[in-house]
Each structure stands twice: as C-alpha cells, then as structure tokens.
Design a protein around this motif. Sequence first.
Motif, PDB file in Angstrom:
ATOM      1  N   GLY A  11      -5.338  36.805  48.417  1.00 49.52           N
ATOM      2  CA  GLY A  11      -6.497  36.587  47.144  1.00 49.52           C
ATOM      3  C   GLY A  11      -5.586  37.016  45.851  1.00 49.52           C
ATOM      4  N   SER A  12      -5.935  36.175  44.503  1.00 50.90           N
ATOM      5  CA  SER A  12      -5.377  36.144  44.016  1.00 50.90           C
ATOM      6  C   SER A  12      -5.870  36.703  42.013  1.00 50.90           C
ATOM      7  CB  SER A  12      -5.435  34.470  43.788  1.00 50.90           C
ATOM      8  OG  SER A  12      -4.634  34.591  41.241  1.00 50.90           O
ATOM      9  N   LEU A  13      -4.679  36.814  41.211  1.00 52.24           N
ATOM     10  CA  LEU A  13      -5.361  37.581  40.031  1.00 52.24           C
ATOM     11  C   LEU A  13      -4.752  36.910  38.518  1.00 52.24           C
ATOM     12  CD1 LEU A  13      -3.243  41.026  40.492  1.00 52.24           C
ATOM     13  CD2 LEU A  13      -5.706  40.485  40.468  1.00 52.24           C
ATOM     14  N   ASP A  14      -4.743  35.920  39.268  1.00 60.01           N
ATOM     15  CA  ASP A  14      -5.008  34.853  38.108  1.00 60.01           C
ATOM     16  C   ASP A  14      -5.970  34.800  37.189  1.00 60.01           C
ATOM     17  OD1 ASP A  14      -2.389  33.358  39.753  1.00 60.01           O
ATOM     18  OD2 ASP A  14      -3.625  31.773  40.701  1.00 60.01           O
ATOM     19  N   ARG A  15      -6.851  34.623  37.390  1.00 64.47           N
ATOM     20  CA  ARG A  15      -8.114  34.557  36.605  1.00 64.47           C
ATOM     21  C   ARG A  15      -8.156  35.678  35.524  1.00 64.47           C
ATOM     22  NH1 ARG A  15     -13.368  34.718  39.717  1.00 64.47           N
ATOM     23  NH2 ARG A  15     -12.003  35.961  40.751  1.00 64.47           N
ATOM     24  N   PHE A  16      -7.517  36.572  36.265  1.00 64.12           N
ATOM     25  CA  PHE A  16      -7.657  38.279  35.120  1.00 64.12           C
ATOM     26  C   PHE A  16      -6.834  37.797  34.144  1.00 64.12           C
ATOM     27  CE2 PHE A  16      -9.742  39.696  39.024  1.00 64.12           C
ATOM     28  CZ  PHE A  16     -10.883  40.880  38.914  1.00 64.12           C
ATOM     29  N   ARG A  17      -5.506  37.142  34.814  1.00 65.33           N
ATOM     30  CA  ARG A  17      -4.503  36.893  33.938  1.00 65.33           C
ATOM     31  C   ARG A  17      -4.790  35.967  32.772  1.00 65.33           C
ATOM     32  NH1 ARG A  17      -1.086  37.471  38.502  1.00 65.33           N
ATOM     33  NH2 ARG A  17      -0.247  40.228  38.822  1.00 65.33           N
ATOM     34  N   GLU A  18      -5.394  35.115  33.068  1.00 76.16           N
ATOM     35  CA  GLU A  18      -5.655  34.046  31.909  1.00 76.16           C
ATOM     36  C   GLU A  18      -6.559  34.500  31.511  1.00 76.16           C
ATOM     37  OE1 GLU A  18      -7.577  31.223  34.439  1.00 76.16           O
ATOM     38  OE2 GLU A  18      -5.897  30.620  35.647  1.00 76.16           O
ATOM     39  N   GLN A  19      -7.318  35.729  31.799  1.00 80.61           N
ATOM     40  CA  GLN A  19      -8.533  35.752  30.727  1.00 80.61           C
ATOM     41  C   GLN A  19      -7.584  37.051  29.537  1.00 80.61           C
ATOM     42  OE1 GLN A  19     -12.015  33.711  32.529  1.00 80.61           O
ATOM     43  NE2 GLN A  19     -11.960  36.021  31.531  1.00 80.61           N
ATOM     44  N   GLU A  20      -6.506  37.615  30.487  1.00 76.22           N
ATOM     45  CA  GLU A  20      -6.392  39.071  30.399  1.00 76.22           C
ATOM     46  C   GLU A  20      -7.439  39.874  30.464  1.00 76.22           C
ATOM     47  OE1 GLU A  20      -3.320  38.210  26.212  1.00 76.22           O
ATOM     48  OE2 GLU A  20      -5.003  37.730  25.759  1.00 76.22           O
ATOM     49  N   SER A  21      -7.722  39.667  31.376  1.00 72.23           N
ATOM     50  CA  SER A  21      -8.529  41.090  32.081  1.00 72.23           C
ATOM     51  C   SER A  21      -9.832  41.074  31.134  1.00 72.23           C
ATOM     52  CB  SER A  21      -7.330  42.397  32.179  1.00 72.23           C
ATOM     53  OG  SER A  21      -6.739  42.163  32.742  1.00 72.23           O
ATOM     54  N   GLN A  22     -10.140  40.652  30.529  1.00 75.77           N
ATOM     55  CA  GLN A  22     -11.694  40.376  29.572  1.00 75.77           C
ATOM     56  C   GLN A  22     -12.483  39.912  30.522  1.00 75.77           C
ATOM     57  OE1 GLN A  22     -10.800  42.965  26.674  1.00 75.77           O
ATOM     58  NE2 GLN A  22      -9.615  42.940  28.017  1.00 75.77           N
ATOM     59  N   TYR A  23     -13.505  39.904  30.310  1.00 72.76           N
ATOM     60  CA  TYR A  23     -14.805  39.395  31.338  1.00 72.76           C
ATOM     61  C   TYR A  23     -16.429  40.107  30.580  1.00 72.76           C
ATOM     62  CZ  TYR A  23     -14.797  43.826  33.755  1.00 72.76           C
ATOM     63  OH  TYR A  23     -15.071  45.229  34.605  1.00 72.76           O
ATOM     64  N   THR A  24     -17.561  39.345  31.085  1.00 69.45           N
ATOM     65  CA  THR A  24     -18.668  39.742  30.918  1.00 69.45           C
ATOM     66  C   THR A  24     -20.012  40.910  31.812  1.00 69.45           C
ATOM     67  OG1 THR A  24     -18.562  38.127  28.975  1.00 69.45           O
ATOM     68  CG2 THR A  24     -20.550  39.213  29.409  1.00 69.45           C
ATOM     69  N   VAL A  25     -20.303  41.368  31.755  1.00 67.40           N
ATOM     70  CA  VAL A  25     -21.191  42.169  32.605  1.00 67.40           C
ATOM     71  C   VAL A  25     -22.624  42.111  32.007  1.00 67.40           C
ATOM     72  CG1 VAL A  25     -22.159  44.197  33.426  1.00 67.40           C
ATOM     73  CG2 VAL A  25     -19.246  43.949  33.309  1.00 67.40           C
ATOM     74  N   GLN A  26     -23.360  41.231  32.986  1.00 67.25           N
ATOM     75  CA  GLN A  26     -24.977  41.015  32.258  1.00 67.25           C
ATOM     76  C   GLN A  26     -25.203  41.606  33.346  1.00 67.25           C
ATOM     77  OE1 GLN A  26     -27.170  37.661  32.582  1.00 67.25           O
ATOM     78  NE2 GLN A  26     -26.233  37.684  30.454  1.00 67.25           N
ATOM     79  N   LEU A  27     -26.516  42.825  33.249  1.00 59.42           N
ATOM     80  CA  LEU A  27     -27.176  43.555  33.343  1.00 59.42           C
ATOM     81  C   LEU A  27     -28.472  42.966  33.628  1.00 59.42           C
ATOM     82  CD1 LEU A  27     -25.733  46.589  32.361  1.00 59.42           C
ATOM     83  CD2 LEU A  27     -25.269  45.535  35.016  1.00 59.42           C
ATOM     84  N   ARG A  28     -29.055  42.999  34.882  1.00 58.61           N
ATOM     85  CA  ARG A  28     -30.381  42.258  34.316  1.00 58.61           C
ATOM     86  C   ARG A  28     -31.090  42.226  35.281  1.00 58.61           C
ATOM     87  NH1 ARG A  28     -28.720  36.473  37.332  1.00 58.61           N
ATOM     88  NH2 ARG A  28     -27.259  36.084  34.765  1.00 58.61           N
ATOM     89  N   GLY A  29     -33.108  43.405  34.652  1.00 55.25           N
ATOM     90  CA  GLY A  29     -34.014  44.258  35.291  1.00 55.25           C
ATOM     91  C   GLY A  29     -34.210  44.011  34.626  1.00 55.25           C
ATOM     92  N   ILE A  30     -35.594  45.094  35.417  1.00 58.89           N
ATOM     93  CA  ILE A  30     -36.982  45.899  34.631  1.00 58.89           C
ATOM     94  C   ILE A  30     -36.340  46.829  33.555  1.00 58.89           C
ATOM     95  CG2 ILE A  30     -39.187  46.685  34.589  1.00 58.89           C
ATOM     96  CD1 ILE A  30     -39.280  43.928  35.301  1.00 58.89           C
TER      97      ILE A  30
END
Length: 487
Positions: free
Chosen positions: A57-76
């Motif tokens: 596995g790789s941590l490249d995507r985390f390093r490119e984004q400095e570990s910032q990310y979006t969570v989207q919760l979907r439901g009723i």
Amino acid sequence: MELLNKTKTGKKERPVKVLQFGEGNFLRAFVDYMIDIANEQGKFDGDIVLVKPIEFGSLDRFREQESQYTVQLRGIVDGEPKKISRVVTSVTDVVDAYEEYDRYAAFAKLDSLRFIVSNTTEAGIVYDDTDRLELNPPKTYPGKLTKFLYERYQHFQGDVTKGLVMLPVELIDDNGIHLKDCVQKLAALWQLEEGFAAWLEEACVFTSTLVDRIVTGYPKDEAAQLCEEFGYQDNLIVTGEPFALWVIESAKDISGEFPLPDAGLPVIFTDNQKPYKQRKVRILNGAHTSFVLASYLCGNDIVLESMQDELILHFMKQTIFDEVIPTLTLPKEELEEFAQAVITRFHNPYVKHALLAISLNSVSKWRARCMPSFLGYLEQFGKLPKHLTFSLAALLAFYTGSEIRDKALIGHRDGAEYQILDDAAVLAFFAQHSQDDTEAYVHAALANTDFWGQDLSALDGVEQAVAADLKEIRTLGMRQAMEKLFG
C-alpha cells in the motif's frame, strides 16, 4: 482544481494525542470524524497520526493532501434523504511503520500521546509466537503494539502517568481483552522485565469496543462530480451512513479524557458492552437474517426493495417489536428507539445492499442472530414466535437444491438459478435432504445438532410448526404463503 490541503482547510495544529493503526475508510469516517467534531467544539483538542501497519500500500494520497479529506454521510435524516459533508482536519500526519520505522517509533516517546486506535481486521489481533522483538517493526499488530509500549515504558522509566489507552475497533468479541492477552503473552515470550508487565496492568487501559456505521468508502463513480460541488480536488473522499454508535467498555473510567459524548456524539461508556452487543446482533443483524431469505424468494434483490415491499416491511416490524425486543434486557424505550433507527437505516436510498450477499452462511447466522430470540420467546411466553418460526421455514425453502456447482448449492427462483453459499458440509446436507417430503426434510434439518448446537426437533411443537409453514411455501409460493399467514 486545487488539491485539498492544510492551507485550504485552515487546519489548526493540536497536540498529537492519538496514534491510529490503520488508515482505511472506516476509521476515517468513524473515529477521525468524531474526533474532528469534538475538536471543533473544544472538547478534545488533539490530533491523530495515522500508521500504515502493513508492508503493502501507499500513503502518497495522504501526503499530497496533507491528510485532509472529506466525509459525506448519506441517508435518511428527519424522514428525508440527505447528504452531510464535512472536511475532516483531525489527522495531522501519516507514517509508514516499515519504510519510516525510526519516525514511527519516535511517537512512543511523545509526551502528549494518550490513545491507540486500531482496525487491523479480525485477523489482526492474533498471538504469533514466531514474532520477534528485534524486528523493526514486529510483523503482527500485537507485536508492534507490545514493542511500542515497551519502548514508551523504557523512555519514561515506568512512569504510570505515561500509560496509553487502547481503543481497538476490530470486529471480534471482547477485542480489547484479546489484544491485552496477546500483548501479555508476547511480553512473556520476549522475556521483558516484570516491571513492564506491572506497568501494562497499572498504567495502561485496554478497552473493548462495539462499533456500528456502514461506510461505503470512496465514491469512484461520483468523485468527479462531488469535487466540482466541493470546489476542490479530493482523492480521499469517504462516504457512509449518518447512523453511528461506539460503545466503549473499560474497567477504568476514561470518559473524562475522551469526552466525545459531550460533543453530542453517539459514544457510550460502560463497564459491560454485552447488552449493546446483544441489541445489535438480535435487532439489526437478526432482522436481516429473519427477512432476507423470504424477501429474496418473494422477488426482491436488495434491502431497500424489501423495505418498499409492504408485506416484507410488516413482517420485519412484527418480528422485531413483538418477538425480539421482549426477550432483551435493556429498557424497552431504548430498544424501540434503536429498532426505529435500524428501520430508517434499511430505508437508506444510497446503500444498495444485496440480499444474496446477506444470505452468505445463513445457517450459522440464524443460530447466532435469531435462535436466541426464538428460544427466549418460547421460554418467556410458553408459545412459539410465529414470525421467527416462519423465518426458519423460509431458510429451509431458500436452501433447497440438489446440485452443488462451483462450491455453491444451486437454488431456483422463478426458474432462474441463484447461488447458496455456506460451508461445504452444510451445502452437502441440503443437497441430500432438501428434495425430501416436507416432514422428513424439516425433521432432518431441525435435528441436526451441528447446525444449531441442540436438537430443535425435540422442542415441543417446533417441528410441526416449521413443517406447516414450509408446506404453505411449497404449495403457494413464498409471497402467497406470507400473505395468507401474515396478511
């Protein structure tokens, strides 16, 4: 489009309080999401460092984004389909335990560190007597944790105020108890000094946890559109359902230093998680197992379709409220509230949960999820629960076939084949007996103690009731049988 990073999120750097073994979707949409909310509300004030605990596995995507990310919760939510998006900034860094061992090991000496979170899969918490202290790092998760704790113990010279709190979320019963047992065995195997064993006992806390949230992961087909809506590029988007529950069982009270409930988060601290485990297994999982096979034979393919089928929905509600909840020990109001949340989750239009996927290993699932309610109801009320009894007949109807092909028993619905997947011995039994006349088939199945751990045919009236239900199914078909019996 600009890539999401700390500058864009305006991340506030906080003391690192959490080291997290595992960088997968579930932890990021569950634990890290909750800590982010607690940080925002001023209840926790701590950052997380993610550890990649495996070699591939790789941590490249985390390093490119400095570990910032979006969570989207979907439901009723409040009766309406809703999407809730949140940029999570609680993760400050990532580290590879193999490629960056020295940097990883240095976190053991970090004064602010207090919590260890892990999700290393069910197979991750295992004692392996071939693991070695001199490996950098040891190969198993318990090995890594033992060495990490030992180096912390050495660095702080056994200071009991520098112990850590373990929060494993691996999906096994008593996960903290098993993890602690592995660590203690490895400490003994590696002949670490007695002072370390005492420090583990006095300074460290191994909690057992129960977690609940469906996390659907990276939305590959929608990612480009979502990024357009967000106004930034995010290659670490995680999607999941709004519902969440985290039950933390601990011999020592840690609620004061991990005050997530104060931020309105669905976290329960307890000294006994078993009633909550029982609630989840018997209501959530038990509901699935009680209706999915009948629903599939009625012509439905996913859970959402089943909830839109009034016959199946009514059957499920009667099962939960009339037959399962009366056998449980938590307060009725609390159980009914949880059951309503389960029904809402099953109506989630963003989750396409296939009934055939849920049907995997249904014999052992019925034993673990439905049989305790079935037997509890029989004992408490002196009569059979008719919906759970019918669910057993539906199981026998679903497991009807004579041909095993590609390690699956072949069943038929409206002339089309479907695969029945279970242990080889289970499939062999049904291939041999499911074509028998109804009474003989039911007797052979219920008397099979390998399936149920006891002879269900010996219980008064059970065999006759299941046979009567199965005869209706075989004569009328599943839908007409259910309409006749449950209307």
